[in-house]
Motif scaffolding. Structure first.
Motif, PDB file in Angstrom:
ATOM      1  N   GLU A 115       0.833  -1.199   0.000  1.00 21.13           N
ATOM      2  CA  GLU A 115       0.000   0.000   0.000  1.00 21.13           C
ATOM      3  C   GLU A 115       0.873   1.256   0.000  1.00 21.13           C
ATOM      4  OE1 GLU A 115      -2.183   0.513   3.660  1.00 21.13           O
ATOM      5  OE2 GLU A 115      -0.589  -0.422   4.826  1.00 21.13           O
ATOM      6  N   VAL A 116       0.309   2.314  -0.580  1.00 19.67           N
ATOM      7  CA  VAL A 116       0.966   3.616  -0.570  1.00 19.67           C
ATOM      8  C   VAL A 116       0.322   4.410   0.559  1.00 19.67           C
ATOM      9  CG1 VAL A 116       1.425   5.712  -1.886  1.00 19.67           C
ATOM     10  CG2 VAL A 116       1.306   3.508  -3.061  1.00 19.67           C
ATOM     11  N   LEU A 117       1.137   5.063   1.364  1.00 19.99           N
ATOM     12  CA  LEU A 117       0.605   5.803   2.509  1.00 19.99           C
ATOM     13  C   LEU A 117       0.876   7.293   2.345  1.00 19.99           C
ATOM     14  CD1 LEU A 117       1.918   3.389   5.287  1.00 19.99           C
ATOM     15  CD2 LEU A 117      -0.423   3.543   4.402  1.00 19.99           C
ATOM     16  N   ALA A 118      -0.044   8.094   2.877  1.00 16.76           N
ATOM     17  CA  ALA A 118       0.186   9.539   2.873  1.00 16.76           C
ATOM     18  C   ALA A 118       1.500   9.805   3.590  1.00 16.76           C
ATOM     19  CB  ALA A 118      -0.967  10.252   3.568  1.00 16.76           C
ATOM     20  N   GLY A 119       2.309  10.688   3.035  1.00 14.72           N
ATOM     21  CA  GLY A 119       3.589  10.992   3.651  1.00 14.72           C
ATOM     22  C   GLY A 119       4.738  10.183   3.069  1.00 14.72           C
ATOM     23  N   ASP A 120       4.428   9.170   2.225  1.00 14.18           N
ATOM     24  CA  ASP A 120       5.499   8.437   1.547  1.00 14.18           C
ATOM     25  C   ASP A 120       6.304   9.391   0.666  1.00 14.18           C
ATOM     26  OD1 ASP A 120       4.817   6.073   2.683  1.00 14.18           O
ATOM     27  OD2 ASP A 120       3.961   5.151   0.890  1.00 14.18           O
ATOM     28  N   GLU A 121       7.520   8.981   0.349  1.00 16.42           N
ATOM     29  CA  GLU A 121       8.362   9.829  -0.498  1.00 16.42           C
ATOM     30  C   GLU A 121       7.870   9.842  -1.928  1.00 16.42           C
ATOM     31  OE1 GLU A 121      12.486   8.833  -0.499  1.00 16.42           O
ATOM     32  OE2 GLU A 121      12.631   8.941   1.691  1.00 16.42           O
ATOM     33  N   CYS A 122       7.838  11.036  -2.499  1.00 14.21           N
ATOM     34  CA  CYS A 122       7.512  11.181  -3.918  1.00 14.21           C
ATOM     35  C   CYS A 122       8.609  10.514  -4.741  1.00 14.21           C
ATOM     36  CB  CYS A 122       7.427  12.656  -4.265  1.00 14.21           C
ATOM     37  SG  CYS A 122       7.431  12.996  -6.028  1.00 14.21           S
ATOM     38  N   PRO A 123       8.249   9.671  -5.723  1.00 18.79           N
ATOM     39  CA  PRO A 123       9.252   8.993  -6.534  1.00 18.79           C
ATOM     40  C   PRO A 123      10.091   9.984  -7.347  1.00 18.79           C
ATOM     41  CG  PRO A 123       7.060   8.080  -6.919  1.00 18.79           C
ATOM     42  CD  PRO A 123       6.882   9.302  -6.089  1.00 18.79           C
ATOM     43  N   ASN A 124       9.541  11.166  -7.518  1.00 14.55           N
ATOM     44  CA  ASN A 124      10.215  12.171  -8.342  1.00 14.55           C
ATOM     45  C   ASN A 124      11.224  12.988  -7.548  1.00 14.55           C
ATOM     46  OD1 ASN A 124       9.950  12.475 -11.020  1.00 14.55           O
ATOM     47  ND2 ASN A 124       8.537  14.215 -10.931  1.00 14.55           N
ATOM     48  N   CYS A 125      10.741  13.529  -6.400  1.00 14.59           N
ATOM     49  CA  CYS A 125      11.564  14.521  -5.704  1.00 14.59           C
ATOM     50  C   CYS A 125      11.764  14.201  -4.230  1.00 14.59           C
ATOM     51  CB  CYS A 125      10.937  15.910  -5.848  1.00 14.59           C
ATOM     52  SG  CYS A 125       9.441  16.129  -4.882  1.00 14.59           S
ATOM     53  N   GLY A 126      11.115  13.168  -3.720  1.00  6.89           N
ATOM     54  CA  GLY A 126      11.355  12.790  -2.339  1.00  6.89           C
ATOM     55  C   GLY A 126      10.504  13.511  -1.305  1.00  6.89           C
ATOM     56  N   SER A 127       9.726  14.494  -1.728  1.00  9.32           N
ATOM     57  CA  SER A 127       8.841  15.176  -0.772  1.00  9.32           C
ATOM     58  C   SER A 127       7.692  14.252  -0.391  1.00  9.32           C
ATOM     59  CB  SER A 127       8.269  16.448  -1.395  1.00  9.32           C
ATOM     60  OG  SER A 127       9.309  17.263  -1.862  1.00  9.32           O
ATOM     61  N   PRO A 128       7.028  14.523   0.726  1.00 12.20           N
ATOM     62  CA  PRO A 128       5.906  13.653   1.096  1.00 12.20           C
ATOM     63  C   PRO A 128       4.732  13.787   0.119  1.00 12.20           C
ATOM     64  CG  PRO A 128       6.227  15.427   2.707  1.00 12.20           C
ATOM     65  CD  PRO A 128       7.333  15.533   1.733  1.00 12.20           C
ATOM     66  N   VAL A 129       4.061  12.666  -0.113  1.00  9.57           N
ATOM     67  CA  VAL A 129       2.903  12.700  -1.012  1.00  9.57           C
ATOM     68  C   VAL A 129       1.613  12.743  -0.194  1.00  9.57           C
ATOM     69  CG1 VAL A 129       4.075  11.418  -2.826  1.00  9.57           C
ATOM     70  CG2 VAL A 129       2.693  10.185  -1.127  1.00  9.57           C
ATOM     71  N   GLU A 130       0.536  13.221  -0.832  1.00 13.87           N
ATOM     72  CA  GLU A 130      -0.783  13.146  -0.222  1.00 13.87           C
ATOM     73  C   GLU A 130      -1.642  12.201  -1.046  1.00 13.87           C
ATOM     74  OE1 GLU A 130      -2.468  17.026  -0.208  1.00 13.87           O
ATOM     75  OE2 GLU A 130      -2.677  17.104  -2.386  1.00 13.87           O
ATOM     76  N   ILE A 131      -2.695  11.703  -0.413  1.00 13.17           N
ATOM     77  CA  ILE A 131      -3.561  10.741  -1.088  1.00 13.17           C
ATOM     78  C   ILE A 131      -4.946  11.341  -1.215  1.00 13.17           C
ATOM     79  CG2 ILE A 131      -4.649   8.468  -0.852  1.00 13.17           C
ATOM     80  CD1 ILE A 131      -2.080   7.443   0.243  1.00 13.17           C
ATOM     81  N   ARG A 132      -5.482  11.324  -2.416  1.00 11.92           N
ATOM     82  CA  ARG A 132      -6.793  11.925  -2.664  1.00 11.92           C
ATOM     83  C   ARG A 132      -7.664  10.954  -3.452  1.00 11.92           C
ATOM     84  NH1 ARG A 132      -6.919  17.536  -3.146  1.00 11.92           N
ATOM     85  NH2 ARG A 132      -9.125  17.152  -3.449  1.00 11.92           N
ATOM     86  N   ARG A 133      -8.960  11.281  -3.492  1.00  9.84           N
ATOM     87  CA  ARG A 133      -9.887  10.472  -4.281  1.00  9.84           C
ATOM     88  C   ARG A 133     -10.322  11.276  -5.500  1.00  9.84           C
ATOM     89  NH1 ARG A 133     -11.183   5.213  -2.877  1.00  9.84           N
ATOM     90  NH2 ARG A 133     -13.433   5.488  -2.702  1.00  9.84           N
ATOM     91  N   GLY A 134     -10.658  10.573  -6.555  1.00  9.52           N
ATOM     92  CA  GLY A 134     -11.081  11.275  -7.757  1.00  9.52           C
ATOM     93  C   GLY A 134     -12.002  10.428  -8.615  1.00  9.52           C
TER      94      GLY A 134
END
Length: 587
Positions: free
Chosen positions: A407-426
Motif C-alpha cells: 500500500e501507498v501511505l500519505a507521507g510516503d516519499e515522492c518517486p520524483n523529488c522525495g517530498s511527502p505525497v498526499e492521497i486523494r480520491r477522484g
RNA sequence: CGGGAUGUGGCGCAGCCUGGUAGCGCACCUGCUUUGGGAGCAGGGGGUCGGGAGUUCGAAUCUCCCCAUCCCGACCA
C-alpha cells in the motif's frame, strides 16, 4: 423557451432513498434523470439538454483538434473480440447475447477492435497516417455493482478516440494532441481535473494517463506530491528503490524463538520485550519485518497459480495495486484448503526459504521494490514459533522478481523529488493511453511503408466519460439548496420567475421580458405556472440550478426586477428595460 | 461472490413483533380562499403490500424458497 406550465418535469421534495451521492440525489430530485434499470437512467427534458450541452462541447473540441467522428453499432459479433482474446479476458463484465441462429454477440464495452478493423478495411498506405477518429457511443459493461447514479452505470456514454500512426514518434505526437484537446475540453466544461499516471488496465499498452476530477466520492485513489507536479493513480505508483547495501560486514542471520507471534504486531512486541533481541539501532518496528502474503491468481484460461508477495511488515498488501500488476489474471483468496495442499507453508511463519521457484513450496515469490540487496529483515522461519532475524536479501535469500503490491501511505516519499505525497480520491473523467501494436497485430492491420514493405501501425486510445461528466459537474456544482450549473452546460441561461398575485402586473411584464430575453439570444426557463406559491417557485429555481434567476415581483410597480446569481447568491434590482443588457454584461 | 439492510400508490414512510376493512406526508384531480420562501380548508382518484409455495376460517403481518434493490467489501472505465 421552456415553460414550466407544460414542461415534463416534477421536482421531488424528498431525496430518493437509494441515492447516496449529491449528484445522484439532486439530479433525481430536480427532475433531470430517473432510474429505469439497475445501472441505467432515463434522461428527462432538463437532463437531456444538459447532457447534449456536455456532448456538444466535447464534440466541438474533438473536431477543433482535427479528429473525425464516426459511429459504430453497440451490438457486435464476438469474432473481433475473440481475435484479441477480450471475449475471454473481459469476463463477466461483458454483456453477451445470442441471435436467433445461436451466434454470439456482445454489447460493446469499448471499440478498439472495430476501429482497427475499420481502418484495415479502408487504408493501406503510410501516406494515410496519422489518422484520428472518434465516436460518441453508448457503452455496456455488466458491472458487479453499479452505483452512485450516473457515476457508474452499466450503460453509459463514452467518447472514444483512436489514433493510428506509422511509428512511435508519430504516436507520441498523436498522444499529446489528444492530451492537449482533453485539457481544453475539461477546462471548457468547467471541470477541474488532475492528470495522473495510470496503468493501462485491460486494454493493454504502455504510456497511460488519467484525467481525474478530484472529488471525494470518486472511486479512484491517487497520489499527489506536495511539492513537485508528480501525480499518479495508486496502482501506477512506482516506489523509490533504495540503494543496495554492501553485504560485507552484515550480521549473520539467526533463527529466533518467537512463540505465539503469528502477526506482525505480536512479533514486534515479542522482539522488544526480550533482551536477547536488543540491537544498537533501537527498538524493533514493523518496518524491520517482512511479511509474506500468499494469494491465488486465476488466469484467463481458467488455470490458477499461487503467488507469494513479500512486503515490509508496516504495510498492507494493497489488493488494487497487486491486482493491477497481475492483469489479466484476477486475485482469489488463498484459503485453508490451499494451505493444506502446501504443507511447506506454515501459516503465520512463512519465510523465503519456503518460497520462490527454488523454495520448498515452489511458489513464485515477488517482493516489494524496497527489499533490495543488503537490506535485512525479520521474517518467518517456516517453523511454528520461529522467525529469522537479519535475513539479508542477496545473501540469505532472493526472490523471483519485484512487484508493486504494498500500500501507498500519505507521507510516503515522492518517486520524483522525495517530498511527502498526499492521497486523494477522484472520479475518472478521461483516460488516454498508447496501445501500441497489440490490436493491429492481432487483427492483421498493416500498411505499406515508403519502401513498399508491410508495417504494423501503432495505436492510441482515448476516452472521455460523457454521461459521467454530467454527474461530475453536478457533483462539483451544488450547494445545500440544489444544483448550480456552469452556464455553458446549464439547461437555460435565465430562470424567470413570476412572484405576485394572479391578475397583477407581474405576469404580463414577465411574459414580455421572457420574449425579449429570448430575442436577445438567451435561453429562458420560464416559471409561468399558475396557482403556485412563491416559495415553491424559489425552491424549484434553486434546485434546478440555472445560473441566473430573474424574479418579476413586487418591485415591478417601480419598474424593477430582481436578478440573482444562483451560485454566489448575490441579488440586484435592475430596471426591467435594462435586464437584457445587464445579463449580456455577465455572460 | 462474502457481510448487512430494505422491498407497501409517482416520491418519502408507518403498519408486521401480537394475523381480522391497507394507512400517513408530499405529488395528482375538483372547489373556495391564499400569493416574496416548499399555503389553508373541504372533497376526490390511484396500491395484485417484490414473486411463488405453505400454515390458517382469514396473511402486508407467520414459515419456506426465489427475485430485486441499496450499503460495505471483492471486482471494475
Amino acid at each position: 423557451m421552456l415553460r414550466m406550465s407544460n414542461l415534463f418535469l416534477r421536482t421531488l421534495r424528498d431525496d430518493p432513498s437509494d441515492a447516496e451521492v449529491a449528484s445522484h440525489r439532486l439530479l433525481v430530485r430536480a427532475g433531470y434523470i430517473r432510474r429505469a434499470a439497475p445501472g441505467g437512467f432515463t434522461w428527462l427534458p432538463l437532463g437531456w439538454i444538459v447532457y447534449r450541452n456536455v456532448e456538444r462541447i466535447i464534440r466541438e473540441e474533438m473536431d477543433a483538434a482535427g479528429f473525425q467522428e464516426v459511429h459504430f453499432p453497440a451490438l457486435l459479433p464476438k469474432e473481433p473480440y475473440e481475435a484479441t482474446n477480450r471475449w475471454v479476458e473481459y469476463g463477466d463484465n461483458l454483456f453477451r447475447l445470442k441471435d436467433r441462429h445461436g451466434n454470439d454477440f456482445l454489447l460493446a464495452p469499448t471499440h478498439e477492435e472495430m476501429f482497427t478493423l475499420l481502418v484495415k478495411g479502408l487504408y493501406g498506405s503510410y501516406k494515410d497516417l496519422p489518422l484520428h477518429i472518434y465516436q460518441i457511443q453508448t457503452k455496456y459493461r455488466d458491472e458487479a455493482r453499479p452505483r452512485a447514479g450516473l457515476l457508474r452505470g452499466r450503460e453509459f456514454v463514452m467518447k472514444d478516440s483512436y489514433s493510428f500512426d506509422i511509428d512511435d514518434e508519430s504516436l507520441d505526437r498523436s498522444y499529446h494532441l489528444h492530451r492537449d484537446a482533453y485539457i481544453k475540453t475539461f477546462e471548457r466544461l468547467g471541470l477541474p481535473t488532475v492528470i495522473v499516471s495510470a496503468m493501462s488496465g485491460a486494454m493493454g499498452g504502455s504510456a497511460s494517463e488519467e484525467f481525474l476530477a478530484p472529488i471525494d466520492v470518486g472511486e479512484d485513489t491517487f497520489v499527489r506530491c506536495s511539492s513537485c507536479d508528480y501525480a499518479a493513480n495508486t496502482e501506477a505508483v512506482n516506489v523509490p528503490v533504495p540503494d543496495p547495501i554492501p553485504l560485507d560486514g552484515l550480521p549473520a542471520a539467526q533463527v529466533a524463538d518467537t512463540p505465539k507471534t503469528p502477526t506482525i504486531q505480536t512479533l514486534v512486541d515479542h522482539l522488544n520485550a526480550h533482551a536477547e533481541f536488543n540491537r544498537p539501532e533501537g527498538d524493533w518496528t514493523a518496518a524491520d519485518t517482512m511479511k509474506n502474503v500468499i494469494v491465488k491468481l486465476r488466469h484467463p484460461d481458467g488455470t490458477t497459480e499461487a503467488l507469494a508477495v513479500g512486503v515490509p511488515g508496516d504495510r498492507e498488501v494493497d489488493e488494487k495495486r497487486l491486482g493491477a500488476h497481475v492483469e489479466p489474471a484476477v486475485l482469489e483468496p488463498f484459503g485453508e484448503t490451499d494451505f493444506a495442499a502446501n504443507p511447506a507453508l506454515v501459516k503465520g511463519y512463512i519465510g523465503p526459504g519456503a518460497l520462490g521457484t527454488t523454495g520448498t513450496s515452489g511458489i513464485r515469490f515477488l517482493v516489494d521494490p524496497r527489499i533490495v540487496e543488503g537490506t535485512r529483515w525479520v521474517t518467518g522461519a517456516n517453523e511454528p514459533g520461529k522467525h529469522v532475524v537479519d535475513l539479508a536479501y542477496g545473501r540469505d535469500f532472493t526472490a523471483d522478481g519485484v512487484i508493486e503490491a504494498a500500500e501507498v501511505l500519505a507521507g510516503d516519499e515522492c518517486p520524483n523529488c522525495g517530498s511527502p505525497v498526499e492521497i486523494r480520491r477522484g472520479i475518472e473523467m478521461g483516460h488516454i493511453f498508447k496501445l501500441g501494436r497489440k490490436y493491429a497485430e492481432s487483427l492483421g492491420l498493416s500498411v505499406q511503408d515508403e519502401a513498399g514493405k508491410q508495417v504494423t501501425p501503432t495505436m492510441g486510445s482515448y476516452g472521455i466519460g460523457v454521461s459521467r461528466a454530467v454527474a461530475a459537474l453536478a457533483e462539483t456544482n451544488n450547494d445545500e439548496y440544489g444544483l448550480c450549473w456552469p452556464r455553458e452546460v446549464a439547461p437555460a441561461d435565465v430562470h424567470l420567475v413570476i412572484a405576485g398575485k394572479e391578475g397583477g402586473p407581474q405576469r404580463p411584464a414577465a411574459e414580455q421580458l421572457a420574449t425579449e430575453l429570448e430575442a436577445a439570444g438567451l435561453r429562458v426557463l420560464f416559471d409561468d405556472r399558475e396557482g403556485v406559491s412563491p416559495g415553491v417557485r424559489f425552491k424549484d429555481a434553486e434546485l434546478i440550478g440555472v445560473p441566473t434567476i430573474v424574479v418579476v415581483g413586487r418591485g415591478i410597480t417601480d419598474g424593477l426586477v430582481e436578478v440573482k446569481d444562483r451560485k454566489s447568491g448575490e441579488r440586484v434590482d435592475v430596471p426591467i428595460g435594462d435586464v437584457v443588457d445587464h445579463l449580456h454584461a455577465q455572460t
